[in-house]
Design a protein around this motif. Structure first.
Motif, mmCIF file in Angstrom:
data_model
loop_
_atom_site.group_PDB
_atom_site.id
_atom_site.type_symbol
_atom_site.label_atom_id
_atom_site.label_comp_id
_atom_site.label_asym_id
_atom_site.label_seq_id
_atom_site.Cartn_x
_atom_site.Cartn_y
_atom_site.Cartn_z
ATOM 1 N N GLU A 50 34.546 37.060 51.835
ATOM 2 C CA GLU A 50 34.313 38.543 52.245
ATOM 3 C C GLU A 50 35.993 38.964 51.388
ATOM 4 O OE1 GLU A 50 36.393 36.295 56.110
ATOM 5 O OE2 GLU A 50 34.715 35.889 56.014
ATOM 6 N N ASP A 51 36.623 39.075 50.162
ATOM 7 C CA ASP A 51 37.045 39.530 49.310
ATOM 8 C C ASP A 51 38.643 39.776 49.697
ATOM 9 O OD1 ASP A 51 36.499 40.898 47.063
ATOM 10 O OD2 ASP A 51 36.701 42.657 47.641
ATOM 11 N N LYS A 52 38.753 38.547 50.996
ATOM 12 C CA LYS A 52 40.339 38.240 50.975
ATOM 13 C C LYS A 52 41.121 37.156 50.309
ATOM 14 C CE LYS A 52 39.056 38.957 55.982
ATOM 15 N NZ LYS A 52 39.146 39.098 56.949
ATOM 16 N N VAL A 53 40.839 36.088 48.976
ATOM 17 C CA VAL A 53 41.584 35.572 48.929
ATOM 18 C C VAL A 53 40.640 35.765 47.386
ATOM 19 C CG1 VAL A 53 42.121 34.208 50.600
ATOM 20 C CG2 VAL A 53 40.455 33.476 49.195
ATOM 21 N N GLU A 54 40.957 35.259 46.506
ATOM 22 C CA GLU A 54 40.582 34.940 44.875
ATOM 23 C C GLU A 54 41.112 33.600 45.027
ATOM 24 O OE1 GLU A 54 41.975 38.179 42.444
ATOM 25 O OE2 GLU A 54 44.024 37.841 42.966
ATOM 26 N N TYR A 55 40.506 32.946 43.686
ATOM 27 C CA TYR A 55 40.596 32.075 42.981
ATOM 28 C C TYR A 55 41.363 32.663 41.386
ATOM 29 C CZ TYR A 55 37.268 29.224 45.075
ATOM 30 O OH TYR A 55 36.854 28.763 46.891
ATOM 31 N N LEU A 56 42.705 31.594 40.743
ATOM 32 C CA LEU A 56 42.995 31.817 39.860
ATOM 33 C C LEU A 56 42.586 30.944 39.078
ATOM 34 C CD1 LEU A 56 46.386 32.793 41.068
ATOM 35 C CD2 LEU A 56 44.669 34.926 39.650
ATOM 36 N N TYR A 57 42.215 31.255 37.563
ATOM 37 C CA TYR A 57 41.685 29.691 36.511
ATOM 38 C C TYR A 57 43.259 29.438 35.742
ATOM 39 C CZ TYR A 57 37.163 29.490 39.584
ATOM 40 O OH TYR A 57 36.989 29.142 40.273
ATOM 41 N N LEU A 58 44.456 29.697 35.742
ATOM 42 C CA LEU A 58 45.393 29.332 34.880
ATOM 43 C C LEU A 58 45.184 27.833 34.397
ATOM 44 C CD1 LEU A 58 47.756 30.759 37.499
ATOM 45 C CD2 LEU A 58 46.713 31.915 35.344
ATOM 46 N N THR A 59 46.137 27.215 34.005
ATOM 47 C CA THR A 59 46.001 25.503 34.097
ATOM 48 C C THR A 59 45.263 24.973 35.230
ATOM 49 O OG1 THR A 59 47.987 24.982 35.156
ATOM 50 C CG2 THR A 59 48.218 25.268 32.507
ATOM 51 N N THR A 60 44.610 25.158 36.014
ATOM 52 C CA THR A 60 43.996 24.472 37.221
ATOM 53 C C THR A 60 43.872 25.528 37.773
ATOM 54 O OG1 THR A 60 44.596 23.237 38.437
ATOM 55 C CG2 THR A 60 46.301 24.099 38.455
ATOM 56 N N THR A 61 42.778 25.610 39.462
ATOM 57 C CA THR A 61 42.728 26.363 40.071
ATOM 58 C C THR A 61 43.705 26.918 41.023
ATOM 59 O OG1 THR A 61 40.350 25.643 39.552
ATOM 60 C CG2 THR A 61 40.902 26.915 40.804
ATOM 61 N N PHE A 62 44.183 27.612 41.666
ATOM 62 C CA PHE A 62 44.774 28.156 42.368
ATOM 63 C C PHE A 62 44.058 28.687 43.037
ATOM 64 C CE2 PHE A 62 48.378 26.958 39.083
ATOM 65 C CZ PHE A 62 49.195 26.396 40.004
ATOM 66 N N ILE A 63 44.977 29.462 44.503
ATOM 67 C CA ILE A 63 43.995 30.063 44.948
ATOM 68 C C ILE A 63 45.359 31.028 45.208
ATOM 69 C CG2 ILE A 63 43.214 30.960 47.512
ATOM 70 C CD1 ILE A 63 42.257 27.301 47.348
ATOM 71 N N ALA A 64 44.876 32.917 45.883
ATOM 72 C CA ALA A 64 45.854 33.520 46.149
ATOM 73 C C ALA A 64 45.372 34.848 46.823
ATOM 74 C CB ALA A 64 46.572 34.016 44.869
ATOM 75 N N LEU A 65 46.104 35.205 47.675
ATOM 76 C CA LEU A 65 45.410 37.003 48.108
ATOM 77 C C LEU A 65 44.828 37.852 47.153
ATOM 78 C CD1 LEU A 65 47.999 37.646 51.389
ATOM 79 C CD2 LEU A 65 46.072 36.437 51.714
ATOM 80 N N LYS A 66 43.882 38.371 47.154
ATOM 81 C CA LYS A 66 43.344 39.097 46.680
ATOM 82 C C LYS A 66 44.572 40.291 46.220
ATOM 83 C CE LYS A 66 39.903 40.809 44.824
ATOM 84 N NZ LYS A 66 38.781 40.565 43.939
ATOM 85 N N GLY A 67 45.064 40.405 44.945
ATOM 86 C CA GLY A 67 45.196 41.107 44.593
ATOM 87 C C GLY A 67 47.078 41.267 44.555
#
Length: 72
Positions: A50-67
């Protein structure tokens, strides 16, 4: 993993929690909102579609609100 659509109340809890932090791991979200990790994973998957959150691939996978998290 949870089958079928995510529970709307879990999606709401995930969004509310992510609004209070910069980024989080799905296990941390599950602990914070007192839901099963499989339910959180299912909700996050739908919220990403739904494009409300995004996956962040830093040293591991994180989840954050879009933007919410800026590019490094």
């Amino acid at each position: 993993m949870a089958k079928g659509p995510a529970k709307p109340e879990v999606k709401e809890k995930v969004l509310a929690y992510l609004d209070t932090v910069e980024k989080a791991k799905s296990r941390d979200i599950a602990t914070a909102i007192a839901e099963a990790k499989s339910e959180v994973d299912n909700a996050v998957k739908e919220l990403a579609i739904e494009d409300k959150v995004e996956y962040l691939y830093l040293t591991t996978t994180f989840i954050a609100l879009k933007g919410k998290v800026k590019e490094p």
